[in-house]
Structure formats: structure tokens, C-alpha cells
Design a protein around this motif. Sequence first.
Motif, short mmCIF file in Angstrom:
data_model
loop_
_atom_site.label_atom_id
_atom_site.label_comp_id
_atom_site.label_asym_id
_atom_site.label_seq_id
_atom_site.Cartn_x
_atom_site.Cartn_y
_atom_site.Cartn_z
N GLU A 277 -34.65 11.51 44.91
CA GLU A 277 -33.57 10.54 45.30
C GLU A 277 -32.60 10.53 44.07
OE1 GLU A 277 -32.50 8.76 47.82
OE2 GLU A 277 -34.27 9.53 48.94
N TYR B 119 -29.07 14.91 45.37
CA TYR B 119 -28.91 14.80 46.91
C TYR B 119 -29.36 13.49 47.38
CZ TYR B 119 -29.00 20.12 46.80
OH TYR B 119 -28.43 21.38 46.77
N SER B 120 -29.01 13.03 48.52
CA SER B 120 -29.60 11.67 48.71
C SER B 120 -30.04 11.96 50.21
CB SER B 120 -28.14 10.73 49.28
OG SER B 120 -28.89 9.35 49.83
N SER C 121 -31.67 9.31 51.63
CA SER C 121 -31.64 7.93 52.38
C SER C 121 -31.67 8.10 54.20
CB SER C 121 -30.88 6.87 51.82
OG SER C 121 -29.42 7.13 51.92
N ASN D 107 -29.96 6.23 55.59
CA ASN D 107 -28.31 5.91 55.75
C ASN D 107 -27.59 7.52 55.54
OD1 ASN D 107 -28.43 3.42 56.88
ND2 ASN D 107 -28.09 2.48 54.93
N ALA D 108 -27.83 8.11 54.64
CA ALA D 108 -27.42 9.31 54.33
C ALA D 108 -27.38 10.34 55.18
CB ALA D 108 -27.50 9.66 52.80
N ARG E 241 -25.43 9.48 58.27
CA ARG E 241 -24.16 9.67 57.80
C ARG E 241 -23.73 11.34 58.44
NH1 ARG E 241 -24.41 5.95 54.10
NH2 ARG E 241 -24.62 7.56 52.36
N ALA E 242 -24.83 12.15 57.70
CA ALA E 242 -24.57 13.67 57.72
C ALA E 242 -24.66 14.05 59.14
CB ALA E 242 -25.53 14.22 56.73
#
Length: 99
Positions: free
Chosen positions: A10, A14-15, A17, A19-20, A23-24
Motif C-alpha cells: 500500500e 500504487y493504491s 484499496s 475504492n481505488a 475508481r480506476a
Amino acid sequence: FDALQEKYGEADVYSFSTNAMQRAGKAYLEQGRVEEALLFFELNVTMQPDWWWLYPLMADTYLQHGDTGKAIATYEKLLELNPDHEEASAALAKLRKGQ
């Protein structure tokens, strides 16, 4: 993905998660890159299979991709996790009627 996650975890680079990842996937979807969006949604569900809120967008994206079978299976899983999800119930009824 696995190699990046193992190397960076983490970290700020780079994320990974939930949520990430969501979103991507949405960003790819907004660009009309449905296949790439599905990769993110599918990976997200693999990492968090019991999080019902990940499934609606993935099911809708399968429909955009023309994969009715996977859309139906995804709506069914969503309803298994959240039986009160009215939009999923309506979408599933409509899809089953069309088969």
C-alpha cells in the motif's frame, strides 16, 4: 497486479484499496474501455467477494460488453449478498424475461 502488490503493498506509488480499484474501473468505463474496466471490477470482487456494493457496476458493465450470462450471474450474486437490492431484482427479472 500480484507482482506490484507484493513489491509495493500500500505504498504511495500504487493504491490497491477497494475504492481505488473501483475508481480506476470507473475511469476506464468513462473512456469507453469496457474490457479494462471489467478487469478492475473483477479483481476487486476477487479481493472482496462479500462486498455487495461492488457488484452492481460490474453487472451493468457486463451488459455493456454484451455478456448477458455474466451479468445475470453477477446480479444473482449481488442478490445473494443483498436480497433487498431493488435495482438488481428488476434488472435480473428483465434479463431473464429476455432469454
